[in-house]
Motif scaffolding. Structure first.
Motif, PDB file in Angstrom:
ATOM      1  N   GLU A 131       0.857  -1.192   0.000  1.00 32.56           N
ATOM      2  CA  GLU A 131       0.000   0.000   0.000  1.00 32.56           C
ATOM      3  C   GLU A 131       0.886   1.233   0.000  1.00 32.56           C
ATOM      4  O   GLU A 131       1.804   1.353   0.803  1.00 32.56           O
ATOM      5  N   LYS A 132       0.599   2.126  -0.926  1.00 37.58           N
ATOM      6  CA  LYS A 132       1.511   3.278  -1.063  1.00 37.58           C
ATOM      7  C   LYS A 132       1.233   4.322   0.008  1.00 37.58           C
ATOM      8  O   LYS A 132       2.130   4.943   0.534  1.00 37.58           O
ATOM      9  N   ASP A 133      -0.025   4.519   0.308  1.00 36.61           N
ATOM     10  CA  ASP A 133      -0.402   5.659   1.144  1.00 36.61           C
ATOM     11  C   ASP A 133      -0.997   5.206   2.463  1.00 36.61           C
ATOM     12  O   ASP A 133      -2.173   5.395   2.727  1.00 36.61           O
ATOM     13  N   ILE A 134      -0.168   4.596   3.304  1.00 37.07           N
ATOM     14  CA  ILE A 134      -0.748   4.163   4.575  1.00 37.07           C
ATOM     15  C   ILE A 134      -0.729   5.334   5.561  1.00 37.07           C
ATOM     16  O   ILE A 134       0.143   6.201   5.492  1.00 37.07           O
ATOM     17  N   PRO A 135      -1.737   5.410   6.446  1.00 36.02           N
ATOM     18  CA  PRO A 135      -1.758   6.511   7.423  1.00 36.02           C
ATOM     19  C   PRO A 135      -0.639   6.325   8.433  1.00 36.02           C
ATOM     20  O   PRO A 135      -0.443   5.236   8.969  1.00 36.02           O
ATOM     21  N   ILE A 136       0.103   7.394   8.634  1.00 34.55           N
ATOM     22  CA  ILE A 136       1.261   7.336   9.522  1.00 34.55           C
ATOM     23  C   ILE A 136       1.189   8.510  10.478  1.00 34.55           C
ATOM     24  O   ILE A 136       0.740   9.601  10.124  1.00 34.55           O
ATOM     25  N   VAL A 137       1.621   8.279  11.698  1.00 32.20           N
ATOM     26  CA  VAL A 137       1.692   9.381  12.648  1.00 32.20           C
ATOM     27  C   VAL A 137       3.012   9.270  13.398  1.00 32.20           C
ATOM     28  O   VAL A 137       3.515   8.164  13.616  1.00 32.20           O
ATOM     29  N   SER A 138       3.594  10.411  13.717  1.00 30.05           N
ATOM     30  CA  SER A 138       4.842  10.385  14.475  1.00 30.05           C
ATOM     31  C   SER A 138       4.517  10.025  15.925  1.00 30.05           C
ATOM     32  O   SER A 138       3.445  10.347  16.429  1.00 30.05           O
ATOM     33  N   GLU A 139       5.451   9.393  16.608  1.00 30.68           N
ATOM     34  CA  GLU A 139       5.192   8.949  17.977  1.00 30.68           C
ATOM     35  C   GLU A 139       4.907  10.136  18.917  1.00 30.68           C
ATOM     36  O   GLU A 139       4.251   9.993  19.926  1.00 30.68           O
ATOM     37  N   LYS A 140       5.420  11.311  18.537  1.00 27.99           N
ATOM     38  CA  LYS A 140       5.218  12.473  19.387  1.00 27.99           C
ATOM     39  C   LYS A 140       4.011  13.289  18.953  1.00 27.99           C
ATOM     40  O   LYS A 140       3.586  14.199  19.637  1.00 27.99           O
ATOM     41  N   GLY A 141       3.499  12.974  17.758  1.00 26.28           N
ATOM     42  CA  GLY A 141       2.423  13.783  17.219  1.00 26.28           C
ATOM     43  C   GLY A 141       1.053  13.303  17.675  1.00 26.28           C
ATOM     44  O   GLY A 141       0.925  12.491  18.586  1.00 26.28           O
ATOM     45  N   LYS A 142       0.039  13.845  17.017  1.00 23.95           N
ATOM     46  CA  LYS A 142      -1.307  13.351  17.270  1.00 23.95           C
ATOM     47  C   LYS A 142      -2.027  13.158  15.935  1.00 23.95           C
ATOM     48  O   LYS A 142      -1.609  13.687  14.913  1.00 23.95           O
ATOM     49  N   VAL A 143      -3.073  12.375  16.004  1.00 25.37           N
ATOM     50  CA  VAL A 143      -3.755  12.012  14.769  1.00 25.37           C
ATOM     51  C   VAL A 143      -4.820  13.049  14.429  1.00 25.37           C
ATOM     52  O   VAL A 143      -5.601  13.440  15.286  1.00 25.37           O
ATOM     53  N   ASP A 144      -4.791  13.505  13.191  1.00 27.47           N
ATOM     54  CA  ASP A 144      -5.830  14.418  12.720  1.00 27.47           C
ATOM     55  C   ASP A 144      -7.003  13.571  12.232  1.00 27.47           C
ATOM     56  O   ASP A 144      -6.963  13.025  11.132  1.00 27.47           O
ATOM     57  N   LEU A 145      -8.009  13.481  13.062  1.00 30.92           N
ATOM     58  CA  LEU A 145      -9.092  12.532  12.769  1.00 30.92           C
ATOM     59  C   LEU A 145      -9.947  12.934  11.578  1.00 30.92           C
ATOM     60  O   LEU A 145     -10.679  12.126  11.030  1.00 30.92           O
ATOM     61  N   SER A 146      -9.800  14.212  11.160  1.00 36.81           N
ATOM     62  CA  SER A 146     -10.612  14.639  10.018  1.00 36.81           C
ATOM     63  C   SER A 146      -9.899  14.375   8.700  1.00 36.81           C
ATOM     64  O   SER A 146     -10.425  14.640   7.622  1.00 36.81           O
ATOM     65  N   ASP A 147      -8.651  13.868   8.810  1.00 38.88           N
ATOM     66  CA  ASP A 147      -7.850  13.631   7.596  1.00 38.88           C
ATOM     67  C   ASP A 147      -8.535  12.634   6.658  1.00 38.88           C
ATOM     68  O   ASP A 147      -8.926  11.549   7.071  1.00 38.88           O
ATOM     69  N   GLU A 148      -8.649  13.041   5.389  1.00 40.89           N
ATOM     70  CA  GLU A 148      -9.253  12.180   4.362  1.00 40.89           C
ATOM     71  C   GLU A 148      -8.544  10.837   4.247  1.00 40.89           C
ATOM     72  O   GLU A 148      -9.142   9.820   3.943  1.00 40.89           O
ATOM     73  N   LYS A 149      -7.205  10.911   4.493  1.00 40.48           N
ATOM     74  CA  LYS A 149      -6.378   9.723   4.354  1.00 40.48           C
ATOM     75  C   LYS A 149      -6.809   8.556   5.224  1.00 40.48           C
ATOM     76  O   LYS A 149      -6.537   7.402   4.919  1.00 40.48           O
ATOM     77  N   LEU A 150      -7.486   8.883   6.307  1.00 38.59           N
ATOM     78  CA  LEU A 150      -7.831   7.844   7.273  1.00 38.59           C
ATOM     79  C   LEU A 150      -9.021   7.010   6.821  1.00 38.59           C
ATOM     80  O   LEU A 150      -9.300   5.956   7.388  1.00 38.59           O
ATOM     81  N   LYS A 151      -9.716   7.517   5.811  1.00 36.44           N
ATOM     82  CA  LYS A 151     -10.931   6.844   5.363  1.00 36.44           C
ATOM     83  C   LYS A 151     -10.653   5.394   4.982  1.00 36.44           C
ATOM     84  O   LYS A 151      -9.753   5.106   4.220  1.00 36.44           O
ATOM     85  N   GLY A 152     -11.443   4.532   5.539  1.00 38.58           N
ATOM     86  CA  GLY A 152     -11.309   3.121   5.182  1.00 38.58           C
ATOM     87  C   GLY A 152     -10.243   2.382   5.971  1.00 38.58           C
ATOM     88  O   GLY A 152     -10.025   1.200   5.769  1.00 38.58           O
ATOM     89  N   TRP A 153      -9.536   3.069   6.847  1.00 37.48           N
ATOM     90  CA  TRP A 153      -8.484   2.421   7.635  1.00 37.48           C
ATOM     91  C   TRP A 153      -8.955   2.163   9.058  1.00 37.48           C
ATOM     92  O   TRP A 153      -9.676   2.966   9.621  1.00 37.48           O
TER      93      TRP A 153
END
Lengths: 367, 216
Positions: A258-280
């Motif tokens: 999968e080319k575009d997997i949702p990734i977050v840095s360990e120090k960051g936080k997840v942007d839940l409104s991100d389109e990328k998260l759809k279906g994951w």
């Protein structure tokens, strides 16, 4: 990102007398990809390849190498700037391995010192020991000779390699090994490769894109997966009917990654409104060095998208990037997983493969 | 037995003459071979490119080759008189056939795939010829030179008829003076040196064939 085109054919034809052996062929090869030309014998695939370095001049159309029309270049200079690999018989039997590898450097009158250094460097790149340098081609096995052939093509450090059935003369076991080595080597050298073969399995294995030729015409062009799904009768027959599952066994799992997997840095936080998260269902956590620490189920995240280290689940046992899509699917079925991380021994986490995308490939009536 | 003893005695007494004729002989043969090579090899390579030229050249050289050497001398004497020059030319004429033919065949039999590989890597025409074709054709070319050399060495015995000296001198003199000891000494000298030469070039040839053999 705009893709750079290294080699481009525009409506290229080749006549021998009145016989048309290559018929209005057009394709472009992107920088850093392995483009495979395949077809039954006499389909014009080798002719097409040899027109790129003008071993065979084309009759009409345009051939551009790095954007320049090849007819405007000196043919000898053009060939020196492009690596050329043929079946192992192409090693010059009167020269040592060292002299064979350095042949192009000798032609361009590079110093003896440079020739020797480059030969030593390359013989190791292709996985042979330095003590082979003083030997003659006849003292090497077919597979070893073929490696030297690849080393020789790399000597002048060309951006583009032309490979004409490079592994056609070795036994199936060695061939598979050489294919794996080529893919591994390609990971680091990132050359633009135009690769001719008549072996469909080989095409699926090494090709990032495949062009199928029939009677001089390009009848199908696409990624291995697109080829598998082709509706064209000739293509279906050529790759073998019902061979879908077998074909998947030749497609490296790397191509299903999968080319575009949702990734977050360990120090960051997840942007839940991100389109990328759809279906994951999960999001993958990386540290500053790009290493993957594990994953978090989206459901278990805090309302604002933050998470703590304790919530990170370690990656399950994955598969190596060298396994085929079919093997990866088998692995998932065994473990009852819907996805697998792909983990390379040297580089660690490379991405994930989803059961659903693999299953899509297996479905027969795909569009 | 007497005959052998007299031949041996002759040899012991006339070492100076023996040495002199051998020198003349070797000199003549080496020059002849030298000219054969510098004419024959380029010509052979040239005709490997075009079939029509090949038929013409090989055809005429083959015809020259069939002329008996005494008849050839007969042709040459009115034009050039006697001496080592016509002898040299006669030997070159005979040496040409194997050298031209082998050079031509040697170049033709270089595998087209090897030539294409070299061209594909960017060898120009001269580089292709000198770095690939000639080295690969070399064993065959050398075999032609070997044939010419050994043949010329024995043919050069006839040079005495045209006043060019050589080992034939001793044989001729032996016949003329009914000196059987001298005659036998001359014959043995020719036979032994020819066999020695044949062995020597044969050895070199073997080394070359081994060194250049394609093998598997």
């Amino acid at each position: 990102m705009t893709r750079e085109i290294s080699v481009e054919l525009q409506n290229v034809s080749k006549y021998y007398g009145t016989e048309k052996v290559v018929d209005e062929v057009s394709f472009s090869v992107e920088k850093g990809e392995i483009f495979v030309l395949i077809g039954p014998s006499g389909c014009g695939k080798t002719t097409t390849l040899k027109m790129i370095n003008q071993l065979i001049p084309h009759t009409s159309g345009n051939i551009l190498v790095n954007g320049v029309d090849v007819t405007k270049l000196d043919a000898v200079e053009l060939r020196r700037s492009i690596g050329y690999v043929i079946q192992y018989i192409g090693l010059l039997p009167h020269l040592t391995i060292q002299e064979n590898i350095a042949f192009v450097l000798k032609l361009t009158k590079k110093s003896k010192k440079e020739q020797n250094e480059r030969a030593l460097e390359l013989v190791e790149t292709v996985g042979l020991q330095a003590n082979y340098l003083k030997r003659y081609p006849r003292e090497l096995s077919g597979g070893q000779q073929q490696r030297v052939g690849v080393a020789r093509a790399l000597a002048a450090n060309p951006d583009i390699l032309l490979m004409d059935e490079p592994f056609g003369a070795v036994d199936p076991l060695t061939r598979e090994q050489l294919q794996n080595e080529l893919l591994r080597l390609q990971e680091s050298i990132r050359k633009t490769i135009v690769f001719v073969t008549h072996d469909m399995q080989e095409a699926f294995k090494v090709g990032s894109r495949i062009g199928i030729l029939r009677q001089g015409k390009l009848v199908c062009l696409g990624t291995p997966m697109e080829i598998v799904r082709s509706e064209d009768e000739f293509v279906k027959n050529f790759i073998g009917q019902g061979a879908l599952f077998e074909v998947l066994d030749t497609i490296p799992v790397l191509r299903a990654i999968e080319k575009d997997i949702p990734i977050v840095s360990e120090k960051g936080k997840v942007d839940l409104s991100d389109e990328k998260l759809k279906g994951w269902e999960n999001i993958f956590v990386t540290n500053d060095h790009g290493q993957c620490l594990g994953y978090i189920s989206l459901d278990s995240l805090n309302q604002d998208g933050t998470f703590s280290a304790g919530q990170i689940e370690p990656l399950p046992a994955g598969c190596s990037p060298e396994v085929s899509v079919k093997q990866a699917v088998e692995e998932m079925l065994w473990k009852g997983k819907t996805w697998l991380p792909v983990i390379s021994e040297d580089e660690g986490f490379k991405g994930i493969v989803l059961f659903s995308s693999c299953a899509d490939l297996l479905a027969e009536d795909r569009r | 037995m007497d005959l052998l003893t007299s031949a041996w005695n002759y040899f012991l007494n006339r070492q100076d003459l023996m040495f002199e004729v051998l020198k003349e002989h070797v000199n003549l043969v080496l020059w002849a071979t030298f000219f054969t090579i510098i004419i024959g090899v380029p010509l052979g390579i040239a005709i490997s490119r075009t079939e029509r030229l090949r038929d013409i050249v090989l055809g005429s050289v083959s015809i020259l080759y069939t002329i008996p050497i005494l008849a050839l001398f007969g042709f040459l004497i009115p034009i050039m008189g006697i001496g080592s020059k016509p002898a040299l030319i006669a030997l070159v004429v005979y040496g040409l056939l194997p050298v031209i033919r082998n050079s031509c065949v040697g170049i033709i039999q270089v595998h087209p795939m090897l030539k294409e590989a070299a061209r594909g890597m960017g060898a120009n025409n001269l580089q292709l010829l000198f770095r690939v074709e000639i080295p690969l054709a070399f064993p065959v070319i050398f075999a032609g030179i070997r044939t010419a050399l050994v043949m010329n060495f024995s043919l050069a015995t006839y040079a005495v008829f045209i006043g060019a000296g050589g080992m034939g001198r001793i044989i001729m003199q032996g016949i003329r003076t009914y000196n059987t000891g001298m005659l036998l000494a001359g014959i043995l000298m020719v036979v032994i040196t020819t066999v020695f030469l044949e062995r020597l070039v044969g050895f070199v040839d073997n080394r070359i064939q081994k060194r250049f053999s394609l093998g598997d």
